[in-house]
Write a protein that holds these residues in place. Structure first.
Motif, PDB file in Angstrom:
ATOM      1  N   ASP A   1       0.939   5.012  13.919  1.00 36.53           N
ATOM      2  CA  ASP A   1       0.554   3.931  13.002  1.00 36.53           C
ATOM      3  C   ASP A   1       1.001   2.602  13.617  1.00 36.53           C
TER       4      ASP A   1
ATOM      5  N   TYR B   1       0.830  -1.208   0.000  1.00 33.09           N
ATOM      6  CA  TYR B   1       0.000   0.000   0.000  1.00 33.09           C
ATOM      7  C   TYR B   1       0.868   1.263   0.000  1.00 33.09           C
TER       8      TYR B   1
ATOM      9  N   GLY C   1      -3.174   6.447  12.206  1.00 30.17           N
ATOM     10  CA  GLY C   1      -3.091   5.607  11.016  1.00 30.17           C
ATOM     11  C   GLY C   1      -2.474   6.425   9.891  1.00 30.17           C
TER      12      GLY C   1
ATOM     13  N   ARG D   1      -5.192  14.111   1.956  1.00 30.18           N
ATOM     14  CA  ARG D   1      -6.601  13.744   1.755  1.00 30.18           C
ATOM     15  C   ARG D   1      -7.508  14.985   1.790  1.00 30.18           C
TER      16      ARG D   1
ATOM     17  N   PHE E   1      -4.218   0.301  17.004  1.00 32.40           N
ATOM     18  CA  PHE E   1      -5.410   0.966  17.539  1.00 32.40           C
ATOM     19  C   PHE E   1      -5.929   0.184  18.743  1.00 32.40           C
TER      20      PHE E   1
HETATM   21  C1  LIG Z   1      -5.429   2.503   4.167  1.00 29.96           C
HETATM   22  S1  LIG Z   1      -4.024   2.970   5.099  1.00 29.96           S
HETATM   23  C2  LIG Z   1      -4.254   4.730   5.267  1.00 29.96           C
HETATM   24  C3  LIG Z   1      -2.954   5.449   5.512  1.00 29.96           C
HETATM   25  C4  LIG Z   1      -3.023   6.969   5.419  1.00 29.96           C
HETATM   26  N1  LIG Z   1      -3.803   7.546   6.496  1.00 29.96           N
HETATM   27  C5  LIG Z   1      -3.586   7.388   4.088  1.00 29.96           C
HETATM   28  O1  LIG Z   1      -4.607   8.083   4.044  1.00 29.96           O
HETATM   29  O2  LIG Z   1      -3.005   7.023   3.060  1.00 29.96           O
HETATM   30  C6  LIG Z   1      -4.400   2.361   6.717  1.00 29.96           C
HETATM   31  C7  LIG Z   1      -3.294   2.641   7.720  1.00 29.96           C
HETATM   32  O3  LIG Z   1      -3.731   2.198   9.002  1.00 29.96           O
HETATM   33  C8  LIG Z   1      -2.715   1.417   9.608  1.00 29.96           C
HETATM   34  N2  LIG Z   1      -3.402   0.388  10.395  1.00 29.96           N
HETATM   35  C9  LIG Z   1      -4.225  -0.577   9.951  1.00 29.96           C
HETATM   36  N3  LIG Z   1      -4.703  -1.308  10.951  1.00 29.96           N
HETATM   37  C10 LIG Z   1      -4.166  -0.780  12.080  1.00 29.96           C
HETATM   38  C11 LIG Z   1      -4.298  -1.082  13.460  1.00 29.96           C
HETATM   39  N4  LIG Z   1      -5.087  -2.064  13.876  1.00 29.96           N
HETATM   40  N5  LIG Z   1      -3.609  -0.331  14.346  1.00 29.96           N
HETATM   41  C12 LIG Z   1      -2.815   0.692  13.927  1.00 29.96           C
HETATM   42  N6  LIG Z   1      -2.654   1.022  12.635  1.00 29.96           N
HETATM   43  C13 LIG Z   1      -3.328   0.298  11.723  1.00 29.96           C
HETATM   44  C14 LIG Z   1      -1.905   0.815   8.476  1.00 29.96           C
HETATM   45  O4  LIG Z   1      -0.593   0.510   8.877  1.00 29.96           O
HETATM   46  C15 LIG Z   1      -1.997   1.916   7.423  1.00 29.96           C
HETATM   47  O5  LIG Z   1      -0.927   2.807   7.544  1.00 29.96           O
END
Ligand SMILES: C[S@@+](CC[C@H](N)C(=O)[O-])C[C@H]1O[C@@H](n2cnc3c(N)ncnc32)[C@H](O)[C@@H]1O
Length: 215
Positions: A79, A26, A58, A36, A107
């Motif tokens: 993150d 990703y 995140g 965003r 999270f």
């Molecule tokens: C779809 S990406 C979005 C990243 C960024 N905010 C963006 O808009 O491009 C989701 C992000 O959430 C983080 N993430 C997913 N599940 C998570 C969790 N349970 N706890 C912490 N971070 C998490 C991932 O590592 C990733 O960086």
């Protein structure tokens, strides 16, 4: 080279990576993308003369964190992926940025957050495991100061990923109810189908949100 040579196939859409939590894939696929729209919409609603503090929850590889810092905000970028934080710190000028703090935490493990004017969570909240979602949401919203804002996305119940057991999706009514005590300044419901080059379909059902906590 034949047209079926994998080296010459079009790149897969970013949703492929989110489906399997392939965050390394990703981060590579979104490299160079701008901040965003929900973040920009929230930032435009603040008085730019107020020095303020934001959490980018995140944060991924840092597209929103970079924007916040460039506008003078102090940022805590969180993150679950160390790799995401590493990419973020590799951005020009961010490694020793005086207004940036980073934290690697899931999270599910996040128990306390310091009070902020802006809690930004772009396309990240739905990846919290449903067993932890209610507490996570309380932690997240409690951190927003009165008059402060939430910016980000929730995923709807008709999204393709709603059937994946470790995701947190909401019906329209549930999503709105999560913002009790807030004014919804933006609440855009998006629903569309997207197909990749192998004809794998994904239905996106997303709520794009900017909300201001009552003062
Ligand atoms: C779809 S990406 C979005 C990243 C960024 N905010 C963006 O808009 O491009 C989701 C992000 O959430 C983080 N993430 C997913 N599940 C998570 C969790 N349970 N706890 C912490 N971070 C998490 C991932 O590592 C990733 O960086």
């Amino acid at each position: 080279m034949s047209e079926t040579d994998p080296q010459h196939s079009p790149p897969p859409p970013t949703f492929i990576y989110g489906a399997t939590r392939d965050w390394a894939g990703y981060f590579a696929s979104v490299a160079g993308k701008p901040a965003r729209e929900t973040l920009i919409a929230a930032l435009d609603r603040f008085d730019s003369r107020t020095p303020a503090y934001a959490i980018d929850l995140g944060c991924g590889e840092g597209r929103d964190t970079q924007e916040l810092l460039s506008r003078g905000w102090k940022v805590l970028a969180i993150d679950g992926s160390q790799e995401g934080i590493d990419h973020l710190l590799d951005r020009p000028g961010l490694k020793n940025h005086p207004k940036l703090t980073t934290r690697v935490s899931t999270f599910e493990d996040l128990k306390e957050l310091s009070p902020v004017e802006l809690l930004n969570a772009s396309f990240s909240v739905p990846f919290c495991h449903p067993d932890h979602f209610a507490r996570f949401w309380r932690t997240l919203t409690a951190a927003i100061k009165p008059g402060g804002r939430f910016a980000g996305q929730l995923f709807g119940d008709r999204d393709s990923w709603a059937t994946i057991p470790d995701r947190s999706h909401q019906t329209l009514a549930e999503a709105r109810a999560l913002f009790e005590g807030f004014d919804l300044e933006m609440f855009d419901e998006e629903e569309r189908d997207k197909q990749d080059f192998q004809c794998i379909e994904k239905r996106w059902h997303v709520y794009h949100i900017v909300a201001r906590k009552h003062g």
